[in-house]
Scaffold this motif. Structure first.
Motif: not given
Length: 390
Positions: A104-121
């Motif tokens: 479940a923690a993935l949702a707030p983590a991605v919401a906080g930095d969606p570009g960084g998540h997509l780019l895998g940074l």
């Protein structure tokens, strides 16, 4: 009264890879930084399970039996607080099952930095504040192309150039920072003078966004006569035969993805505000109500689609095929719509500011924000604008 669940790291690809690499390093004595790449893949059938081939790849260099090494790694993983179980599969794969709170923690983590998540940074490589976009980010003016075939070549070149910048060692952090700053964007994106030239007439029918998605949706650079990428979706639309690309319906993939972005942005910003609801801080311990809201079947499918974002981008750049990212965005948009239709996302009353109902809504707003952020970032990488309002 709700009880806070444990606060393990979010089940994001990079965090999971790090978890598995540390376990493999401990089992083999090889420093984590010297281990080969072996991306973790989520199970398509069992939510919360993820599989890695890293023990199998290490069997040869270490001289150990692959299944024995995988068993050693699995035993170490079972001691991690976010892990429910770990087991050996096949010739030497290790499969790990994570606790619901970690998923479940993935949702707030991605919401906080969606570009960084997509780019895998990794977080230490992410930049805050305004970033200057690297040279080569600018898009071609498709309406100036001599014909739709030329515009298609330009659009695909634009997408490939942006994808390369997104994963480039020297440019990825700037791209991620820029993608974190969505601007107000409307739906209208046709050339000002649509009366001159075949390409301009096509863009007047499909919009620039629709044309770019149409041009990037197929794998082949050369289009066969009559080739389509779906029902009434010509791989090379023309003013005479634009197909569904000219329609503002979900039969048009460009419209469907852009609509999902506008819907998710509107939900987490305007509709929530009208009910007096706001998103909770991204870095927080999820309550039991929040965890439950993000781990029902439809939410698990949505989180699974979010988890797959970095792998989709990596595959698109590695193969130099923008259509991989385009198809991924379509799948994420579909998962979002399915999830939204199966829930009363903005439930309760404006007076419900505390308790399980408010916590459930806060968690679902995180999911909306995560989807909006990844869709915005992904569309930008293929040169497509993302409307911010319905």
């Amino acid at each position: 009264m709700t009880v806070a669940a444990p606060a393990p790291a979010a089940a994001a690809p990079r965090e999971l890879d790090g978890l598995l690499r540390r376990a493999c390093a401990a089992a083999t004595g090889i420093p984590s930084g010297e281990l080969p790449d072996a991306p973790t893949r989520r199970s398509a059938n069992t939510p919360g399970e993820y599989t890695s081939a890293l023990p199998l790849r290490l069997a040869g260099p270490t001289g150990r039996d692959a299944r024995d090494l995988a068993a050693d790694v699995a035993a170490r993983l079972r001691h991690c607080p976010q892990v429910v179980d770990a087991r050996v599969d096949g010739p030497g794969f290790v499969t790990v099952a994570l606790r619901p709170a970690a998923r479940a923690a993935l949702a707030p983590a991605v919401a906080g930095d969606p570009g960084g998540h997509l780019l895998g940074l990794p977080p230490r490589h992410r930049r805050s504040g305004r970033a200057d976009l690297p040279p080569g980010w600018a898009l071609s003016s498709l309406e100036r192309a001599p014909d739709p075939a030329g515009a298609r070549a330009w659009a695909r070149a634009d997408a490939r150039r942006r994808l390369a910048l997104a994963v480039g060692t020297a440019t990825a952090a700037d791209v991620a920072a820029a993608l974190a700053e969505p601007t107000e964007t409307g739906w209208r994106d046709v050339p000002q003078d649509a009366s001159v030239g075949e390409t301009a007439r096509l863009l007047a029918l499909t919009g620039t966004a629709g044309a770019r998605v149409a041009f990037c949706r197929s794998a082949a650079d050369q289009v066969r006569p009559g080739e389509t990428t779906g029902p009434d979706l010509p791989a090379l639309p023309t003013p005479e035969h634009p197909g569904a690309w000219a329609r503002a319906t979900h039969a048009n993939p460009a419209f469907a993805v852009r609509y999902a972005h506008a819907h998710a942005r509107t939900a987490c910003e305007r509709w929530a505000a009208a009910l007096g609801r706001t998103r909770a801080p991204a870095h927080r311990t999820l309550t039991e109500a929040e965890t439950a809201a993000l781990t029902d079947p439809a939410a698990e499918r949505l989180l699974g689609a979010l988890f797959d974002a970095p792998a989709a981008l990596q595959a698109a750049t590695r193969r130099n095929q923008p259509h991989i990212l385009v198809r991924y965005l379509e799948g994420l948009a579909a998962a979002y719509h399915d999830w939204w239709e199966s829930h009363d996302v903005l439930s309760g009353r404006a007076a419900d500011t505390h308790g399980p109902r408010a916590e459930t809504t806060a968690a679902r707003l995180d999911a909306c924000a995560a989807v909006a952020g990844v869709l915005h970032a992904g569309l930008a990488l293929v040169g497509v604008s993302a409307p911010t309002r319905l």
